[in-house]
Design a protein around this motif. Structure first.
Motif, PDB file in Angstrom:
ATOM      1  N   VAL A 147      -0.078  11.066  12.552  1.00  0.00           N
ATOM      2  CA  VAL A 147      -0.341  10.575  11.200  1.00  0.00           C
ATOM      3  C   VAL A 147       0.815  11.003  10.306  1.00  0.00           C
ATOM      4  O   VAL A 147       1.162  12.185  10.250  1.00  0.00           O
ATOM      5  N   TYR A 170      -0.743   5.809  10.594  1.00  0.00           N
ATOM      6  CA  TYR A 170      -0.776   6.483  11.891  1.00  0.00           C
ATOM      7  C   TYR A 170      -0.252   5.582  12.999  1.00  0.00           C
ATOM      8  O   TYR A 170      -0.176   4.362  12.854  1.00  0.00           O
ATOM      9  N   LYS A 178       2.557  10.925   6.422  1.00  0.00           N
ATOM     10  CA  LYS A 178       2.177  10.837   5.014  1.00  0.00           C
ATOM     11  C   LYS A 178       3.425  10.708   4.154  1.00  0.00           C
ATOM     12  O   LYS A 178       4.420  11.401   4.384  1.00  0.00           O
ATOM     13  N   THR A 195      -2.000   6.767   1.420  1.00  0.00           N
ATOM     14  CA  THR A 195      -0.646   7.302   1.546  1.00  0.00           C
ATOM     15  C   THR A 195      -0.324   7.683   2.984  1.00  0.00           C
ATOM     16  O   THR A 195       0.768   8.153   3.246  1.00  0.00           O
ATOM     17  N   GLU A 196      -1.282   7.502   3.890  1.00  0.00           N
ATOM     18  CA  GLU A 196      -1.078   7.899   5.277  1.00  0.00           C
ATOM     19  C   GLU A 196      -1.128   6.691   6.207  1.00  0.00           C
ATOM     20  O   GLU A 196      -1.911   5.773   5.999  1.00  0.00           O
ATOM     21  N   SER A 231       1.664  14.674   8.755  1.00  0.00           N
ATOM     22  CA  SER A 231       0.528  15.363   8.149  1.00  0.00           C
ATOM     23  C   SER A 231      -0.512  15.765   9.182  1.00  0.00           C
ATOM     24  O   SER A 231      -1.195  16.766   9.002  1.00  0.00           O
ATOM     25  N   GLU A 261      -1.398  10.367  -4.837  1.00  0.00           N
ATOM     26  CA  GLU A 261      -2.572  10.324  -3.967  1.00  0.00           C
ATOM     27  C   GLU A 261      -3.728   9.571  -4.588  1.00  0.00           C
ATOM     28  O   GLU A 261      -4.534   8.978  -3.900  1.00  0.00           O
TER      29      GLU A 261
END
Length: 165
Positions: A121, A19, A123, A16-17, A87, A129
């Motif tokens: 980063v 960067y 999210k 879910t992240e 995040s 998740e």
């Protein structure tokens, strides 16, 4: 008589992240941290407004990185920008370029040009998740053996290999 079948599942952490990484940015790490500390944990739209209104020089490269991280999230995961939060945001020290400036009486003065690496980063809070993955599937396996198992002959017992020159 009723039978209850329990499904064997494995719970995996879903990605879910996303960067964005900026390296060798010509800034002091302390000056960039002053700005990054203000945006950590905020929503994407609020972060853009804060960065546009802050009077620091470090805001523009961080603004570009936040925008790039949001573009990565929409391209890779199909996320909407309204669901994104910052995040994690880190600033690490980069390489230092050293130059010498000539001074009076043949002396020299060192000039240090510091750089930093910034990681943003992002999210997506709308995605779950964790996902449930079944352990045993009834589908055929996607992998096949490409090569048959190789049989190595005993080199020492075959007399003919060592006789040839």
């Amino acid at each position: 008589m009723t039978y209850v079948y329990r499904e064997l599942v494995r719970i995996d952490k879903k990605k879910t992240e996303v960067y964005a990484l900026g390296r060798h940015i010509s800034l002091s790490a302390d000056k960039a941290r002053r700005v990054v500390d203000q945006i950590r944990g905020r929503s994407y739209e609020e972060t853009l407004m804060i960065l546009e209104l802050m009077p620091y020089r470090a805001c523009y490269p961080i603004f570009k990185l936040v925008y790039s991280a949001a573009a990565n999230a929409s391209y890779n995961m199909g996320s909407n920008e309204a669901n994104l939060i910052i995040s994690n945001a880190q600033v690490n020290e980069g390489t230092t370029a050293k130059k010498l400036r000539p001074r009076a009486r043949g002396r020299s003065y060192a000039i240090k040009r510091t750089t930093c690496h910034i990681t943003i980063v992002v999210k997506d809070i709308s995605l779950p998740e964790y996902e449930r993955v079944p352990l045993f599937s009834l589908k055929k396996p996607r992998w096949k053996k490409k090569y048959p198992t190789m049989v190595y002959h005993d080199v020492y017992s075959s007399e003919g290999v060592w006789d040839k020159k």
